[in-house]
Design an enzyme around this catalytic site. Structure first.
Site, PDB file in Angstrom:
ATOM      1  N   THR A   1      -1.530   0.934  -6.322  1.00  0.00           N
ATOM      2  CA  THR A   1      -0.407   0.850  -5.380  1.00  0.00           C
ATOM      3  C   THR A   1      -0.743   1.357  -3.977  1.00  0.00           C
ATOM      4  O   THR A   1       0.130   1.368  -3.113  1.00  0.00           O
ATOM      5  CB  THR A   1       0.802   1.651  -5.904  1.00  0.00           C
ATOM      6  OG1 THR A   1       0.487   3.042  -5.930  1.00  0.00           O
ATOM      7  CG2 THR A   1       1.209   1.178  -7.289  1.00  0.00           C
ATOM      8  N   ASP A   2      -1.990   1.758  -3.730  1.00  0.00           N
ATOM      9  CA  ASP A   2      -2.348   2.299  -2.414  1.00  0.00           C
ATOM     10  C   ASP A   2      -3.673   1.709  -1.930  1.00  0.00           C
ATOM     11  O   ASP A   2      -4.536   2.419  -1.430  1.00  0.00           O
ATOM     12  CB  ASP A   2      -2.441   3.825  -2.484  1.00  0.00           C
ATOM     13  CG  ASP A   2      -2.408   4.476  -1.095  1.00  0.00           C
ATOM     14  OD1 ASP A   2      -1.818   3.875  -0.177  1.00  0.00           O
ATOM     15  OD2 ASP A   2      -2.976   5.559  -0.935  1.00  0.00           O
ATOM     16  N   LEU A   3      -3.797   0.394  -2.035  1.00  0.00           N
ATOM     17  CA  LEU A   3      -5.058  -0.265  -1.700  1.00  0.00           C
ATOM     18  C   LEU A   3      -5.083  -0.615  -0.211  1.00  0.00           C
ATOM     19  O   LEU A   3      -4.852  -1.752   0.189  1.00  0.00           O
ATOM     20  CB  LEU A   3      -5.246  -1.521  -2.554  1.00  0.00           C
ATOM     21  CG  LEU A   3      -6.649  -2.132  -2.537  1.00  0.00           C
ATOM     22  CD1 LEU A   3      -7.701  -1.114  -2.920  1.00  0.00           C
ATOM     23  CD2 LEU A   3      -6.721  -3.339  -3.448  1.00  0.00           C
ATOM     24  N   HIS A   4      -5.410   0.403   0.594  1.00  0.00           N
ATOM     25  CA  HIS A   4      -5.564   0.171   2.035  1.00  0.00           C
ATOM     26  C   HIS A   4      -7.038   0.222   2.398  1.00  0.00           C
ATOM     27  O   HIS A   4      -7.910   0.420   1.545  1.00  0.00           O
ATOM     28  CB  HIS A   4      -4.731   1.173   2.844  1.00  0.00           C
ATOM     29  CG  HIS A   4      -5.043   2.602   2.571  1.00  0.00           C
ATOM     30  ND1 HIS A   4      -6.172   3.218   3.053  1.00  0.00           N
ATOM     31  CD2 HIS A   4      -4.369   3.554   1.858  1.00  0.00           C
ATOM     32  CE1 HIS A   4      -6.190   4.479   2.666  1.00  0.00           C
ATOM     33  NE2 HIS A   4      -5.114   4.712   1.929  1.00  0.00           N
ATOM     34  N   ASN A  19      -9.368   3.047   1.437  1.00  0.00           N
ATOM     35  CA  ASN A  19      -9.481   3.251  -0.006  1.00  0.00           C
ATOM     36  C   ASN A  19     -10.338   2.186  -0.676  1.00  0.00           C
ATOM     37  O   ASN A  19     -10.208   1.930  -1.873  1.00  0.00           O
ATOM     38  CB  ASN A  19      -8.085   3.276  -0.654  1.00  0.00           C
ATOM     39  CG  ASN A  19      -7.495   4.666  -0.669  1.00  0.00           C
ATOM     40  OD1 ASN A  19      -8.170   5.633  -0.332  1.00  0.00           O
ATOM     41  ND2 ASN A  19      -6.227   4.784  -1.045  1.00  0.00           N
TER      42      ASN A  19
END
Length: 336
Positions: A209-212, A215
């Site tokens: 849920t935090d694939l920026h 990352n």
């Protein structure tokens, strides 16, 4: 010795956070207590897994440790000399199931988990190239890589994970009384979209849920799979198999929920352009590579932006970031 691995900036950034609730009747440690225990946690992990400290992530005197908002990562080597990374995380809900997700992915699209000791929030991970992420990659290529990773990471959800349906019901309930500092039309739009989406199966897939852009790290060139190394052996440009996602904040969710971080990060580039057009491009690049429905990803992005803006209202120094979120909401409108 272990205390010297903990940067003062990390201590300063993490101080004074209250203990986070880890379950219905379970709380973790406040950050001040955890930071006092951190040197001992490092020593215990080194002994448990027979590790020795390395000279740094860059080698030859590079930094021996790196940190994020909630975790310290220390460069180590295993008994056989293999480089690895020891990650110790302040206990908080988004991290408590990280080891389960990484074990399920088993190095396919995400950093490989070598060992885990959940009681200490300690993970032993493969060593990636900490100096090569997607922050400086041309934006179309970066979005395409993120979409490709989302497709690689897609697999059935794990039963232990928090669920998107619960998150969405909580959002609908908590946003019933909008804060006047947020434009009411956007809050009502997000609630309406969330109610509609609750009619679907939202909890079937394992989702990062935090694939920026920060990352996603490159695999060191020395271990890039042969399939992505040019015949010349020079000027290696890693393909999808040579990039790994980190810090997953896993959830049993709808994969389209995961597109939002790629839209609001690298913000300066977005606003240097026609913002609505630029975000439409990012949305298209990511969803096309991931095989996701663009309208569904836009709907979740609107919901997540409102949810994030509501959280920011509780932070006294979040004015600029809150303004960004409102601009993002305007630019994400289908007719923008």
């Amino acid at each position: 010795m272990s205390r010297a691995l903990i940067p003062a900036a990390f201590v300063e950034a993490l101080q004074d956070r209250a203990a986070a609730r880890l379950g219905p009747a379970t709380s973790g440690l406040d950050t001040a207590t955890w930071l006092r225990r951190l040197p001992g946690l490092i020593d215990a992990a080194l002994e448990r897994w027979d590790l020795r400290l390395d000279d740094g992530f860059g080698g030859g005197g590079g930094s021996p440790s790196r940190y994020g908002e909630c975790a310290l990562v220390v460069a180590v080597r295993r008994r056989d000399g293999t480089p690895a990374a020891l990650k110790l995380t302040w206990p908080h809900p988004e991290a408590r199931h990280e080891h389960l997700a990484l074990r399920a992915w088993d190095g396919r699209g995400a950093v490989r988990l070598l060992a885990a000791y959940p009681a200490d929030q300690a993970l032993l991970l493969e060593r990636l190239d900490a100096g090569r992420d997607l922050e400086d990659t041309p934006i179309e290529e970066a979005c395409t890589r993120i979409g490709t990773l989302l497709a690689m990471l897609d697999r059935p959800a794990l039963p232990q994970l928090d669920t998107l349906s619960a998150w969405t019901r909580r959002f609908v309930h908590e946003s019933a009384q909008p804060d006047p500092r947020l434009p009411r039309r956007f809050v009502e739009q997000a609630r309406s979209l969330a109610v509609d989406l609750l009619g679907d199966d939202l909890d079937s897939r394992l989702v990062h849920t935090d694939l920026h852009y920060a990352n996603v790290l490159a695999v060191p060139e020395s271990v890039v799979p042969e399939s992505v190394v040019p015949e010349s052996g020079h000027d290696v440009v890693p393909g999808p198999a040579a990039w790994r996602a980190i810090d997953p904040k896993p959830m049993a969710a709808d994969p389209a929920f995961a597109v939002w971080p790629a839209l609001h990060n690298r913000w300066a580039e977005a606003v240097d352009d026609d913002l609505a057009w630029h975000l439409r491009c990012r949305l298209g690049w990511v969803t096309d590579a991931a095989g996701l429905d663009e309208d569904r990803a836009r709907a979740w992005a609107l919901i997540r932006t409102v949810a994030d803006a509501r959280d920011l209202l509780a932070e006294p120094a979040a004015g600029d970031l809150l303004s960004q979120r409102i601009r993002l909401l305007k630019a994400l409108q289908p007719d923008a």
